[in-house]
Enzyme design. Structure first.
Site, mmCIF file in Angstrom:
data_model
loop_
_atom_site.group_PDB
_atom_site.id
_atom_site.type_symbol
_atom_site.label_atom_id
_atom_site.label_comp_id
_atom_site.label_asym_id
_atom_site.label_seq_id
_atom_site.Cartn_x
_atom_site.Cartn_y
_atom_site.Cartn_z
ATOM 1 N N GLY A 87 6.122 48.391 -10.683
ATOM 2 C CA GLY A 87 5.231 49.368 -10.044
ATOM 3 C C GLY A 87 4.734 50.396 -11.044
ATOM 4 C CE LYS A 110 -1.111 52.152 -19.724
ATOM 5 N NZ LYS A 110 -1.679 50.854 -20.126
ATOM 6 N NE ARG A 180 -0.735 46.185 -11.832
ATOM 7 C CZ ARG A 180 -0.864 46.746 -13.025
ATOM 8 N NH1 ARG A 180 -0.414 46.141 -14.081
ATOM 9 N NH2 ARG A 180 -1.431 47.933 -13.160
ATOM 10 C CG ASP A 249 4.248 43.714 -15.514
ATOM 11 O OD1 ASP A 249 4.814 42.727 -16.033
ATOM 12 O OD2 ASP A 249 4.157 44.817 -16.076
ATOM 13 C CG ASN A 250 1.152 43.951 -18.434
ATOM 14 O OD1 ASN A 250 1.135 44.838 -17.587
ATOM 15 N ND2 ASN A 250 1.921 43.996 -19.503
HETATM 16 P P1 AMP Z 1 3.469 48.369 -19.309
HETATM 17 O O1 AMP Z 1 4.251 47.958 -20.520
HETATM 18 O O2 AMP Z 1 2.566 49.560 -19.554
HETATM 19 O O3 AMP Z 1 2.766 47.242 -18.677
HETATM 20 O O4 AMP Z 1 4.565 48.911 -18.279
HETATM 21 C C1 AMP Z 1 5.561 48.116 -17.709
HETATM 22 C C2 AMP Z 1 6.280 48.904 -16.633
HETATM 23 O O5 AMP Z 1 6.973 50.029 -17.215
HETATM 24 C C3 AMP Z 1 5.382 49.493 -15.571
HETATM 25 O O6 AMP Z 1 6.106 49.482 -14.385
HETATM 26 C C4 AMP Z 1 5.135 50.901 -16.071
HETATM 27 O O7 AMP Z 1 4.763 51.773 -15.037
HETATM 28 C C5 AMP Z 1 6.505 51.246 -16.642
HETATM 29 N N1 AMP Z 1 6.437 52.274 -17.713
HETATM 30 C C6 AMP Z 1 6.024 52.112 -18.991
HETATM 31 N N2 AMP Z 1 6.151 53.269 -19.677
HETATM 32 C C7 AMP Z 1 6.648 54.204 -18.826
HETATM 33 C C8 AMP Z 1 7.001 55.590 -18.926
HETATM 34 N N3 AMP Z 1 6.850 56.272 -20.061
HETATM 35 N N4 AMP Z 1 7.476 56.194 -17.815
HETATM 36 C C9 AMP Z 1 7.620 55.522 -16.674
HETATM 37 N N5 AMP Z 1 7.323 54.235 -16.501
HETATM 38 C C10 AMP Z 1 6.833 53.568 -17.555
HETATM 39 MG MG MG Z 2 1.629 46.920 -17.241
#
Ligand code: AMP
Ligand code: MG
Length: 482
Positions: A87, A110, A180, A249-250
């Protein structure tokens, strides 16, 4: 006051996946980059977005009346391991709006603070990675590749603790939606057939409306997603893009590239190329991307099974048949792209294109040839000057033999230059611009964005943007967008 009418279709249709939430207060918002053209297309006034009120809107601190920002729930396979509850840990869907061309899009933030999905994370983002998403997503758009767009990056004024303290930033992003593969996985795990049907119907209405009138709408929907992803990954391969974190998720349902983290472009062509610091096994290497895309779509298939047929065996048979179509769609899309990149006649059959292209790629890999430079040099060769391409390859007998076969097909050099970019976001240029911006100098970033906005038009004075990285730059490593 910035007052676009923001809708809330996602939250209305799928309240189980939408958690009302608010952005954290940005102490001192400062605009780093605004995408004027995109703002205008969204019906937003760029001048108004530059005012203090505009910035408060861009960081989610002034929400237009009637809008309901939400954190979206989804799951995902990360590097092959399943996480049932990911999420938006640091992101919010502000709402949806219809742009001036009549397209419905999501406006999303973001780096907007912790949400209940944040787990151990701080909910924040920093300047470098948010600007990287801006640069690379806008470059992808200019290259004609389906992608989320970046409206703006705003420094928040907060100090974010990473390995060292870093300036905080927030990205305002636009996508045709944020659905997604992981959204479907999350819903499938709830074992709620009504919710699964509502999610699929919402996705069909937004992205693949023709499926609604097909004989088997959910099968047609799955086929449409498979086709969109196969074509997308073919485009990545043709331009030398490595996404770097193809977790489920991406992977979007729309077929847009999303979540630019440790992504990068090839310099030298080597299918095993990995840039991400955490991808030790090379799971998301350049050459693995088509196979991983199909693997991710198999996870979507599993989530969709109850909609494909009441009988599980038959549902699996349908899903398998559709998934098998991925390879054909992918190869056709890739061969069509290669036909263009090599300036070959439209009538040349797929098998012949693939054979010729694979032989070229073999030579390129063996001779450590720069991907982007090679195809432009071949354009010159088609116009009669083979020296630039011969200068890239040590195995002269090999390249000469290949050139002879290729020239016999009368390649069209002008057409090649319209599809082979001169300028891509080369790693050393991106890094230089992000480092300068993090230190407060935005000029290199502005120049880079300007160059990348017209990737196919070679312009005098921009030679350094077309050149491969200097040797001293060394091997490049990227880090996840934290
Ligand atoms: P991502 O690598 O950006 O696709 O993120 C993967 C998951 O980690 C998603 O659920 C993001 O919301 C969560 N996430 C990544 N970085 C952070 C952060 N600094 N704080 C909280 N959640 C994060
Ligand atoms: Mg992501």
């Amino acid at each position: 006051m910035i007052t676009p009418e923001l809708g809330h279709r996602f939250a209305d249709d799928l309240p189980e996946l939408a958690l009302d939430w608010q952005a954290a207060e940005a102490p001192e918002p400062r605009l780093l980059v605004l995408n004027d053209a995109l703002a205008t297309r969204l019906g937003l006034d760029p001048a108004a977005l530059r005012t203090p009120e505009g910035l408060r809107f861009l960081v989610g601190n002034d929400v237009p009346a009637g809008a309901t920002p939400v954190a979206q729930a989804y799951s995902g396979h990360q590097f092959g391991g399943y996480s049932p509850r990911l999420g938006d840990g640091r992101a919010l869907l502000l709402g949806d709006l219809t742009d001036t061309e009549g397209h419905l899009v999501d406006l999303h933030l973001k780096g907007s603070g912790r949400t209940p999905f944040a787990r151990g994370g701080d909910g924040l983002a920093v300047v470098g990675p948010m600007l990287r998403e801006h640069v690379v997503s806008e470059a992808m758009h200019a290259l004609g590749i389906p992608t989320t767009r970046s409206l703006a990056v705003v420094a928040t004024g907060a100090v974010v603790q990473r390995e060292t303290p870093m300036p905080g930033a927030l990205l305002a992003r636009v996508a045709s939606s944020h659905l997604r593969v992981g959204s479907f996985q999350y819903v499938r795990a709830t074992d709620d057939p009504d919710l699964l049907r509502r999610l699929a119907d919402h996705a069909i209405a937004r992205h693949h409306p023709d499926a609604a009138s097909a004989e088997h709408p959910y099968r047609a929907f799955f086929e449409a997603v498979v086709t969109a992803q196969a074509r997308l990954v073919a485009r990545w391969m043709l331009v030398g893009f490595v996404h770097g974190v193809m977790n489920t998720d991406n992977v979007t349902i729309s077929g847009e590239t999303i979540d630019y983290g440790p992504c990068a472009f090839l310099d030298v062509y080597d299918p095993a190329t990995v840039f991400s610091s955490i991808d030790h096994q090379g799971r998301y290497s350049y050459g693995n991307q088509p196979g991983i895309a199909q693997w991710n779509l198999a996870r979507l298939a599993e989530a969709l099974l109850p909609l494909l047929h009441d009988d599980q065996e038959q549902a699996i048979a349908i899903a398998t048949a559709v998934l098998e179509g991925f390879a054909t769609t992918y190869v056709t899309a890739w061969a069509d792209g290669m036909r263009g990149k090599l300036g070959l006649p439209a009538g040349l059959e797929e098998r012949a294109v693939v054979a010729l292209a694979e032989d070229l790629l073999g030579l390129m890999a063996a001779n450590h040839v720069d991907w982007t430079t090679a195809f432009r040099a071949l354009g010159a060769a088609a116009r009669g000057d083979a020296e630039p391409v011969r200068g890239l390859v040590l195995d002269l007998a090999g390249i000469d033999a290949w050139l002879e076969r290729w020239r016999a097909l009368s390649p069209d050099g002008e057409a090649m230059d319209r599809v082979n970019p001169v300028y891509v976001p080369r790693n050393h240029l991106v890094q230089e611009a992000l480092d300068a911006a993090t230190d407060g100098d935005l000029e290199p970033l502005r120049q880079l964005l300007d160059v990348l906005a017209a990737p196919y038009d070679e312009r005098p004075g921009l030679e350094r943007y077309a050149a491969p990285a200097p040797e001293a730059f060394g091997a490049y490593t990227t880090y996840c967008g934290t």
